[in-house]
Design an enzyme around this catalytic site. Structure first.
Site, PDB file in Angstrom:
ATOM      1  N   HIS A  95       0.755  -1.313   0.070  1.00  0.00           N
ATOM      2  CA  HIS A  95       0.266  -0.082  -0.294  1.00  0.00           C
ATOM      3  C   HIS A  95       1.237   1.747   0.282  1.00  0.00           C
ATOM      4  CE1 HIS A  95      -2.854   3.026   1.435  1.00  0.00           C
ATOM      5  NE2 HIS A  95      -4.123   2.118   0.479  1.00  0.00           N
TER       6      HIS A  95
ATOM      7  N   ASP B  63      -7.460  -5.657   0.049  1.00  0.00           N
ATOM      8  CA  ASP B  63      -8.477  -6.307  -1.121  1.00  0.00           C
ATOM      9  C   ASP B  63      -8.363  -7.114  -1.592  1.00  0.00           C
ATOM     10  OD1 ASP B  63      -7.914  -3.414  -3.081  1.00  0.00           O
ATOM     11  OD2 ASP B  63      -9.864  -4.190  -3.121  1.00  0.00           O
TER      12      ASP B  63
HETATM   13  C1  SDX Z   1      -5.847   0.515  -3.410  1.00  0.00           C
HETATM   14  O1  SDX Z   1      -4.513   4.561  -2.046  1.00  0.00           O
HETATM   15  C2  SDX Z   1      -4.713   4.015  -1.483  1.00  0.00           C
HETATM   16  O2  SDX Z   1      -5.313   4.296  -0.256  1.00  0.00           O
HETATM   17  C3  SDX Z   1      -5.407   3.019  -2.337  1.00  0.00           C
HETATM   18  C4  SDX Z   1      -6.988   1.714  -1.221  1.00  0.00           C
HETATM   19  C5  SDX Z   1      -7.980   3.042  -1.840  1.00  0.00           C
HETATM   20  O3  SDX Z   1      -8.854   2.188  -0.456  1.00  0.00           O
HETATM   21  O4  SDX Z   1      -8.588   3.750  -2.415  1.00  0.00           O
HETATM   22  O5  SDX Z   1      -6.633   1.662  -0.259  1.00  0.00           O
HETATM   23  C6  SDX Z   1      -7.668   0.831  -2.235  1.00  0.00           C
HETATM   24  O6  SDX Z   1      -6.113   0.581  -4.343  1.00  0.00           O
HETATM   25  C7  SDX Z   1      -5.285  -0.971  -2.611  1.00  0.00           C
HETATM   26  C8  SDX Z   1      -4.367  -1.140  -3.272  1.00  0.00           C
HETATM   27  C9  SDX Z   1      -4.682  -2.301  -3.891  1.00  0.00           C
HETATM   28  N1  SDX Z   1      -3.301  -2.566  -5.343  1.00  0.00           N
HETATM   29  C10 SDX Z   1      -2.853  -3.931  -4.914  1.00  0.00           C
HETATM   30  O7  SDX Z   1      -3.156  -5.011  -3.914  1.00  0.00           O
HETATM   31  C11 SDX Z   1      -2.209  -3.996  -6.374  1.00  0.00           C
HETATM   32  C12 SDX Z   1      -0.375  -4.963  -5.786  1.00  0.00           C
HETATM   33  N2  SDX Z   1       0.147  -4.039  -4.865  1.00  0.00           N
HETATM   34  C13 SDX Z   1       1.072  -2.880  -5.355  1.00  0.00           C
HETATM   35  O8  SDX Z   1       0.819  -2.680  -6.864  1.00  0.00           O
HETATM   36  C14 SDX Z   1       2.005  -1.840  -4.772  1.00  0.00           C
HETATM   37  O9  SDX Z   1       1.820  -2.422  -3.224  1.00  0.00           O
HETATM   38  C15 SDX Z   1       0.572  -0.373  -4.587  1.00  0.00           C
HETATM   39  C16 SDX Z   1       0.275  -0.130  -5.764  1.00  0.00           C
HETATM   40  C17 SDX Z   1      -0.106  -0.450  -3.582  1.00  0.00           C
HETATM   41  C18 SDX Z   1       1.677   0.852  -4.298  1.00  0.00           C
HETATM   42  O10 SDX Z   1       2.594   0.975  -4.942  1.00  0.00           O
HETATM   43  P1  SDX Z   1       4.037   1.464  -4.273  1.00  0.00           P
HETATM   44  O11 SDX Z   1       3.770   2.895  -3.319  1.00  0.00           O
HETATM   45  O12 SDX Z   1       4.139   3.174  -5.710  1.00  0.00           O
HETATM   46  O13 SDX Z   1       4.585   1.362  -4.244  1.00  0.00           O
HETATM   47  P2  SDX Z   1       5.897   0.779  -5.346  1.00  0.00           P
HETATM   48  O14 SDX Z   1       4.996   0.169  -6.018  1.00  0.00           O
HETATM   49  O15 SDX Z   1       7.340   1.518  -4.723  1.00  0.00           O
HETATM   50  O16 SDX Z   1       7.038  -0.466  -4.137  1.00  0.00           O
HETATM   51  C19 SDX Z   1       7.801  -0.218  -3.333  1.00  0.00           C
HETATM   52  C20 SDX Z   1       8.074  -1.526  -3.700  1.00  0.00           C
HETATM   53  C21 SDX Z   1       8.936  -1.961  -4.930  1.00  0.00           C
HETATM   54  O17 SDX Z   1      10.455  -2.851  -4.916  1.00  0.00           O
HETATM   55  P3  SDX Z   1      11.447  -2.215  -4.324  1.00  0.00           P
HETATM   56  O18 SDX Z   1      11.682  -1.427  -6.669  1.00  0.00           O
HETATM   57  O19 SDX Z   1      11.394  -1.569  -3.958  1.00  0.00           O
HETATM   58  O20 SDX Z   1      12.588  -3.660  -4.793  1.00  0.00           O
HETATM   59  O21 SDX Z   1       7.485  -2.864  -3.236  1.00  0.00           O
HETATM   60  C22 SDX Z   1       7.439  -3.755  -4.361  1.00  0.00           C
HETATM   61  C23 SDX Z   1       8.080  -3.196  -5.309  1.00  0.00           C
HETATM   62  O22 SDX Z   1       8.186  -3.589  -6.269  1.00  0.00           O
HETATM   63  N3  SDX Z   1       6.035  -4.102  -4.007  1.00  0.00           N
HETATM   64  C24 SDX Z   1       6.047  -5.241  -4.620  1.00  0.00           C
HETATM   65  C25 SDX Z   1       3.863  -5.481  -4.158  1.00  0.00           C
HETATM   66  N4  SDX Z   1       4.295  -4.361  -3.737  1.00  0.00           N
HETATM   67  C26 SDX Z   1       5.045  -3.622  -3.714  1.00  0.00           C
HETATM   68  N5  SDX Z   1       6.703  -6.802  -4.850  1.00  0.00           N
HETATM   69  C27 SDX Z   1       5.663  -7.622  -4.557  1.00  0.00           C
HETATM   70  N6  SDX Z   1       3.848  -7.815  -4.735  1.00  0.00           N
HETATM   71  C28 SDX Z   1       3.287  -6.274  -3.963  1.00  0.00           C
HETATM   72  N7  SDX Z   1       1.558  -6.282  -4.478  1.00  0.00           N
END
Ligand code: SDX
Length: 428
Positions: free
Chosen positions: A307, A364
């Site tokens: 998140h 989710d």
């Molecule tokens: C919602 O913002 C809100 O409030 C949203 C929400 C709401 O109520 O409105 O809470 C609802 O959208 C919840 C999130 C649902 N999405 C997912 O479950 C999809 C999977 N999650 C990711 O795609 C990710 O965690 C996000 C999009 C939710 C957040 O992404 P960020 O903050 O941009 O973080 P990032 O992509 O920069 O990740 C940081 C690191 C990275 O690794 P490094 O480059 O540091 O090595 O964490 C890793 C990412 O690769 N990472 C994951 C991951 N999420 C982040 N690796 C594997 N699986 C994941 N799910």
């Protein structure tokens, strides 16, 4: 802490006032930055460190896993309130008295019929259309039948727009699902509560009376409350920025629905179920999918994990996980997917990759398991998220317009070609 922030650029130093919120959050107010520095701006892809507004609707603390709507904790609201009460609090600022709530519901019911010509638009979609695309289109189509935009200066006009969309949106949600199922487009009954009526409109079969199952009604109430608002997430920011051009409420909501559709945002609840189904079909090999999630060369992400703000358990995920147990037990549903989800969670919570990045289950991760147990098709999961988020979007849009916020128009740093002469096509 001093009340200003100092910035040094070259041999010049600048001071900017600090803004402090009621929960002691601090921001640097840089609204004079470009002027006083003769053109210097900030840049922050994804706005990870940038506040877009001051808001009184929702407070969340990502480090502590705290979430409150209008000061009320999500735990208390999920336990003690119903969705319409919470919608009222989000939109108007306080939990309603019984009289206020009864009037709100009566007024919503009085506006819950949509123009029958909307059915022609529904009919035009193929059954294969994704419900989020249908819902976004139908919401935008409401502007055609309700052309006058909201006069936000008029309390009465603003109230009437709120009850109109709160009444019509559940109809569009139900019709979106029934279109895919080839079921007649119906209305519920004014004799039912708000959430009961949603269930009746969604699930009523043309040849039998629909009886609301209180277990399902309570589960849906709780899920809608938990999705009610979440400060400046992607879809809410979309609703605010579209509304900042003074586009209408329905047009702004339609844009928010499209933003929510993305699998990184609200579309994740559908993606989680599809991921869990793939793991189940693959023999339940969670370790293989954990490895894929950690592999930088593999675009696969553990959907439902991570998140932007929560670097601790998403408090909503905790509540939904507990509810999943209760609902499936009460409904006598034994879904092996729930065991796979629990196994995946345990593995991730003990895996250095996830621990170092503070990746925890989000709202989710478990919600789809309950939706499925309730008989909601997987492609409708994000539509249910939108139904829950509707009052939050309305509240934030209303706050932005009443706050007379300027049109949202970010700057940029240009990295393209420098000036060059036009070349005739024969010379290129
Ligand atoms: C919602 O913002 C809100 O409030 C949203 C929400 C709401 O109520 O409105 O809470 C609802 O959208 C919840 C999130 C649902 N999405 C997912 O479950 C999809 C999977 N999650 C990711 O795609 C990710 O965690 C996000 C999009 C939710 C957040 O992404 P960020 O903050 O941009 O973080 P990032 O992509 O920069 O990740 C940081 C690191 C990275 O690794 P490094 O480059 O540091 O090595 O964490 C890793 C990412 O690769 N990472 C994951 C991951 N999420 C982040 N690796 C594997 N699986 C994941 N799910």
């Amino acid at each position: 802490m001093s009340d200003t922030a100092k910035l040094q650029i070259g041999d010049k130093s600048y001071e900017f006032p600090l803004v402090r919120g009621t929960e002691n959050e601090v921001a640097i107010n840089i609204k004079t930055l470009r002027t006083v520095t003769n053109g210097v701006i900030t840049i922050d892809p994804g706005f990870k460190n940038t506040g877009s507004c001051e808001s009184a609707v929702t407070f969340l603390d990502g480090e502590k896993g705290v979430l409150r709507y209008r000061g009320y904790s999500i735990e208390e609201l999920a336990e003690k309130a119903d969705f319409l009460e919470v919608a009222y609090a989000l939109i108007f600022g306080d939990l309603p008295t019984k009289e206020q709530l009864d009037k709100f519901h009566t007024d919503i019911k009085s506006k819950s019929v949509v123009d029958d010509d909307i059915k022609k638009i529904v009919d035009a979609f193929p059954k294969t259309a994704h419900p989020m695309g249908v819902l976004s289109s139908l919401t935008s189509a409401l502007t055609a039948f309700n052309p006058t935009s909201v006069n936000v200066e008029s309390t009465e006009d603003m109230y009437n727009s709120v009850v109109k969309i709160m009444g019509k949106f559940p109809v569009l949600v139900a019709w979106t699902m029934r279109k895919k199922q080839g079921l007649p487009l119906n209305y519920g009954s004014k004799s039912l509560g708000y959430v009961e009526n949603v269930l009746k409109m969604m699930f009523e079969q043309p040849n039998e009376d629909y009886v609301v199952n209180p277990i399902i009604k309570n589960a849906l109430d709780k899920l809608l409350i938990l999705h009610g608002d979440h400060e400046q997430n992607c879809s809410t920011s979309t609703v605010r920025i579209v509304g900042s051009s003074h586009a209408g409420l329905f047009a702004s909501l339609s844009a928010g629905i499209s933003a929510l559709w993305g699998p990184l945002h609200g579309g994740a609840n559908q993606a989680v179920l599809e991921m869990l189904e793939a793991i189940k079909a693959d023999g339940g090999d969670t370790k293989k999918y954990m490895a894929k999630a950690k592999d930088k060369n593999d675009p696969f992400r553990l959907m439902g994990f991570g998140h932007r703000v929560y670097k601790n358990f998403d408090p909503r995920a905790k509540i939904i996980k507990a509810a999943a147990d209760d609902v499936l037990n009460d409904l006598g549903v034994n879904d092996p997917i729930l065991d796979i989800a629990r196994g995946l969670e345990q593995e991730a919570l003990n895996d250095p990759y996830f621990v170092e990045r503070k990746l925890y289950p989000n709202v989710d991760f478990y919600s789809g398991i309950i939706y499925r147990a309730m008989g909601i098709p997987v492609e409708m999961f994000t539509v249910m998220f939108a139904l829950g988020r509707l009052p939050g979007w309305i509240a934030q849009w209303k706050e932005m317009r009443l706050g007379k916020e300027p049109i949202g128009r970010p700057r940029q740093i240009y990295i393209g070609e420098n000036e060059r002469p036009f070349v005739e096509i024969e010379n290129r």
